[in-house]
Design a protein around this motif. Structure first.
Motif, PDB file in Angstrom:
ATOM      1  N   LEU A 117       1.122  -1.185  -0.225  1.00 36.92           N
ATOM      2  CA  LEU A 117       0.393  -0.221   0.095  1.00 36.92           C
ATOM      3  C   LEU A 117       0.768   1.128  -0.175  1.00 36.92           C
ATOM      4  O   LEU A 117       0.393   2.088  -0.932  1.00 36.92           O
ATOM      5  CB  LEU A 117      -1.125   0.429   1.285  1.00 36.92           C
ATOM      6  CG  LEU A 117      -2.090   0.961   1.910  1.00 36.92           C
ATOM      7  CD1 LEU A 117      -3.233   0.814  -0.050  1.00 36.92           C
ATOM      8  CD2 LEU A 117      -2.385   0.619   2.750  1.00 36.92           C
ATOM      9  N   GLN A 118       1.519   0.756   1.037  1.00 39.45           N
ATOM     10  CA  GLN A 118       3.242   2.240   1.155  1.00 39.45           C
ATOM     11  C   GLN A 118       3.669   2.765  -0.227  1.00 39.45           C
ATOM     12  O   GLN A 118       4.258   3.650  -1.279  1.00 39.45           O
ATOM     13  CB  GLN A 118       3.599   2.046   1.811  1.00 39.45           C
ATOM     14  CG  GLN A 118       2.835   2.099   3.828  1.00 39.45           C
ATOM     15  CD  GLN A 118       2.374   3.617   3.733  1.00 39.45           C
ATOM     16  OE1 GLN A 118       2.914   4.356   3.705  1.00 39.45           O
ATOM     17  NE2 GLN A 118       1.314   3.155   4.007  1.00 39.45           N
ATOM     18  N   LEU A 120       2.533   2.689  -3.414  1.00 39.76           N
ATOM     19  CA  LEU A 120       1.613   3.492  -4.486  1.00 39.76           C
ATOM     20  C   LEU A 120       1.908   4.282  -4.660  1.00 39.76           C
ATOM     21  O   LEU A 120       1.995   5.310  -3.316  1.00 39.76           O
ATOM     22  CB  LEU A 120      -0.081   2.459  -4.373  1.00 39.76           C
ATOM     23  CG  LEU A 120      -0.412   1.233  -3.826  1.00 39.76           C
ATOM     24  CD1 LEU A 120      -1.580   1.525  -3.255  1.00 39.76           C
ATOM     25  CD2 LEU A 120      -0.628   1.271  -5.487  1.00 39.76           C
ATOM     26  N   SER A 122       0.489   8.084  -4.800  1.00 45.72           N
ATOM     27  CA  SER A 122      -0.042   8.854  -3.142  1.00 45.72           C
ATOM     28  C   SER A 122      -1.717   9.205  -3.893  1.00 45.72           C
ATOM     29  O   SER A 122      -2.674   8.806  -2.833  1.00 45.72           O
ATOM     30  CB  SER A 122       0.330  10.157  -2.755  1.00 45.72           C
ATOM     31  OG  SER A 122       0.120  11.361  -4.223  1.00 45.72           O
ATOM     32  N   GLU A 124      -3.369   7.125  -5.341  1.00 45.25           N
ATOM     33  CA  GLU A 124      -4.000   5.617  -5.143  1.00 45.25           C
ATOM     34  C   GLU A 124      -4.340   4.896  -4.147  1.00 45.25           C
ATOM     35  O   GLU A 124      -5.141   4.150  -3.693  1.00 45.25           O
ATOM     36  CB  GLU A 124      -2.534   4.751  -6.221  1.00 45.25           C
ATOM     37  CG  GLU A 124      -2.695   4.559  -8.061  1.00 45.25           C
ATOM     38  CD  GLU A 124      -2.157   4.620  -8.630  1.00 45.25           C
ATOM     39  OE1 GLU A 124      -0.667   3.699  -7.732  1.00 45.25           O
ATOM     40  OE2 GLU A 124      -2.087   3.984  -9.681  1.00 45.25           O
ATOM     41  N   ARG A 125      -2.793   5.353  -3.464  1.00 47.71           N
ATOM     42  CA  ARG A 125      -3.304   4.718  -2.235  1.00 47.71           C
ATOM     43  C   ARG A 125      -4.564   6.129  -1.043  1.00 47.71           C
ATOM     44  O   ARG A 125      -4.987   4.606  -0.266  1.00 47.71           O
ATOM     45  CB  ARG A 125      -2.007   5.314  -1.103  1.00 47.71           C
ATOM     46  CG  ARG A 125      -1.742   5.116   0.295  1.00 47.71           C
ATOM     47  CD  ARG A 125      -0.095   5.221   0.927  1.00 47.71           C
ATOM     48  NE  ARG A 125      -0.160   6.862   0.727  1.00 47.71           N
ATOM     49  CZ  ARG A 125       0.915   6.618   0.245  1.00 47.71           C
ATOM     50  NH1 ARG A 125       1.643   6.360  -0.859  1.00 47.71           N
ATOM     51  NH2 ARG A 125       1.127   8.073   0.188  1.00 47.71           N
ATOM     52  N   GLU A 129      -7.785   3.991   0.462  1.00 46.34           N
ATOM     53  CA  GLU A 129      -7.662   3.982   2.032  1.00 46.34           C
ATOM     54  C   GLU A 129      -9.034   4.877   2.595  1.00 46.34           C
ATOM     55  O   GLU A 129      -9.752   3.944   3.407  1.00 46.34           O
ATOM     56  CB  GLU A 129      -6.886   4.763   2.499  1.00 46.34           C
ATOM     57  CG  GLU A 129      -5.091   4.481   2.884  1.00 46.34           C
ATOM     58  CD  GLU A 129      -3.936   5.208   2.961  1.00 46.34           C
ATOM     59  OE1 GLU A 129      -4.168   6.993   3.023  1.00 46.34           O
ATOM     60  OE2 GLU A 129      -2.393   5.334   3.475  1.00 46.34           O
TER      61      GLU A 129
END
Length: 173
Positions: A117-118, A120, A122, A124-125, A129
């Motif tokens: 997840l990190q 990805l 920003s 996309e994340r 989230e």
């Protein structure tokens, strides 16, 4: 009428009700005594002006008393109760908290998912989230991001595919 005389006359009815409706007949004396008490309590509640025959009323009271007798009594079982040769009930219970391999594996999986997840971008994340972790609706998120719901849905699915492929590659499943 005298309560003692009524009890004497109702005695065969109590015995008959025990035989018909009581689930356990092994404790006959107790059942009889409890039935006699139920009759005395029912006599206090009986209203003659309602036009119901007193013996019919008592018969129904005894029927429901014995049908419900010990119905709500909970059976308790000790964990030390034997269930086999040298085996107690406590021995048969599984201790799910002690499976160290599962705990370690789950921890590794969550660390890998967090790393993926990190990695990805920003935006996309943020989409993942907000939609998955914070459970925001696609309508709400699409308005915030200034894109159509359909576009957001497609991008979210592509991002999830990318995460899934990365994690499958790590775990080999």
């Amino acid at each position: 009428m005298d309560k003692a005389k009524i009890l004497e006359e109702v005695s065969p009815l109590i015995i008959s009700s025990i035989n018909k409706y009581a689930k356990s007949k092994g404790e006959f004396e107790d059942l009889y005594q409890e039935g006699a008490l139920a009759v005395l309590e029912s006599l206090d509640k009986y209203e003659q002006n309602k036009g119901v025959n007193m013996f019919y009323y008592l018969k129904l009271q005894l029927k429901f008393f014995y049908l419900n007798y010990k119905r709500y009594e909970k059976k308790t079982v000790s964990l030390d109760e034997p269930i086999g040769e040298g085996i107690s009930l406590a021995d048969a219970l599984a201790d799910e908290s002690s499976d160290v391999e599962d705990i370690v594996f789950a921890n590794c999986e969550s660390q890998e998912a967090y790393k993926a997840l990190q990695d990805l971008a920003s935006e996309e994340r943020y989409m993942i989230e907000q939609s998955i972790i914070h459970r925001r609706t696609l309508d709400d998120l699409s308005k915030e991001l200034g894109m159509s719901r359909t576009t957001l849905f497609r991008r979210k699915n592509k991002i999830l595919d990318k995460l899934s492929n990365r994690l499958i590659g790590k775990w080999g499943t």
